[in-house]
Design an enzyme around this catalytic site. Structure first.
Site, PDB file in Angstrom:
ATOM      1  N   GLY A   1       0.816  -1.207   0.000  1.00 53.59           N
ATOM      2  CA  GLY A   1       0.000   0.000   0.000  1.00 53.59           C
ATOM      3  C   GLY A   1       0.850   1.256   0.000  1.00 53.59           C
ATOM      4  CE1 TYR A   2       5.089   5.538   3.401  1.00 54.47           C
ATOM      5  CE2 TYR A   2       6.835   4.344   2.274  1.00 54.47           C
ATOM      6  CZ  TYR A   2       6.400   5.457   2.962  1.00 54.47           C
ATOM      7  OH  TYR A   2       7.271   6.495   3.212  1.00 54.47           O
ATOM      8  CB  SER A   3       5.323   0.097  -2.436  1.00 54.34           C
ATOM      9  OG  SER A   3       6.227  -0.392  -1.462  1.00 54.34           O
TER      10      SER A   3
ATOM     11  CE  LYS B   1       5.104   8.303   1.069  1.00 51.95           C
ATOM     12  NZ  LYS B   1       4.882   9.744   1.357  1.00 51.95           N
TER      13      LYS B   1
END
Length: 258
Positions: free
Chosen positions: A164-166, A169
């Site tokens: 999710g974070y990847s 970003k």
């Protein structure tokens, strides 16, 4: 139209951001606070935006903010209201630093909680769009501005167990590239920084195994320091950065060489 970021011959003691007004999101703590402190030290008037501003006195922040604004950057209406309030207090906005973000869980993508995915995308990606959508018309009308989006090495490489974070970003990086091309003739420069892991309180949200694996990927063998992020962001936001837009500046201790 005057270039408000045009470099001028000025007295030696003039600071690089004198006369500028900056908004820093997620500025009550961590990386955002370090960025806000550096922009203030370099002469800018600084608006601190954060979801929780209950303890944002000068003693804890270690600098005197020019404006403090509670805002949910994942809500377009909240961002619009916060921007209007900031303009009402400071009169202009020359610099926007989209720093607010959350890590989300560490889990395989097939087990990643759906509600957590939606929240990470909302805070880490949608907020960048919302803040830019509100600030860019003002900057274009004033004849220029600087936007710095805090992305991550995870957005370049994709990091296992933080999909999710990847994804969020990576979206920030792609959005920055697209917006930079649209704004290239408006003197509104928009760039990213892509940090490796930074020593902040957010490390407490991660497993020891994830932290050690991340550190092992950094050739310098240490984590990034908050003041190093602040120094990079301040330069990107300054008149000295005048012919670079749509770029992702590396802050990974040699991990990313592209």
């Amino acid at each position: 139209m005057n270039n408000i970021f045009q470099q001028r011959k000025e007295p030696h003691m003039t600071r690089s951001l004198d006369g500028k007004v900056a908004i820093v999101t997620g500025a009550a703590r961590g990386i955002g606070l370090g960025i806000a402190q550096k922009l203030k030290a370099d002469g800018a008037r600084v608006a601190v935006w954060d979801l929780d501003v209950s303890d944002c006195g000068a003693q804890r922040l270690q600098f005197e903010p020019d404006h403090i604004q509670q805002v949910d950057v994942a809500s377009i209406s909240s961002v619009e209201q916060a921007f209007a309030a900031t303009l009402g207090t400071l009169g202009q906005v020359d610099i926007l630093v989209n720093n607010a973000g959350i890590n989300g869980p560490v889990a395989p993508c097939w087990e990643y909680p759906v509600d957590a995915w939606q929240r990470v995308i909302a805070v880490d990606l949608n907020s960048v769009f919302y803040c830019c959508r509100v600030a860019i018309p003002h900057m274009r009308a004033r004849g220029g501005g600087r936007i710095v989006n805090v992305a991550s090495i995870a957005g370049k490489e994709g990091v296992q167990f933080i999909s999710g974070y990847s994804a969020a970003k990576a979206g920030v990086i792609a959005f920055t590239k697209a917006a930079a091309k649209e704004l290239a003739k408006d003197n509104v420069l928009i760039n990213c920084v892509a940090p490796a892991m930074v020593e902040t309180e957010l490390l407490s949200e991660m497993s020891n195994a994830h932290i050690e694996a991340s550190k092992a990927k950094i050739p310098m063998g240490r984590f990034l320091q908050i003041d190093e992020v602040g120094a990079m962001v301040s330069w990107i936001a300054s008149p000295e950065c005048s012919f670079t837009s749509g770029f992702t500046f590396d802050l990974t201790g040699g991990r990313a060489t592209y």
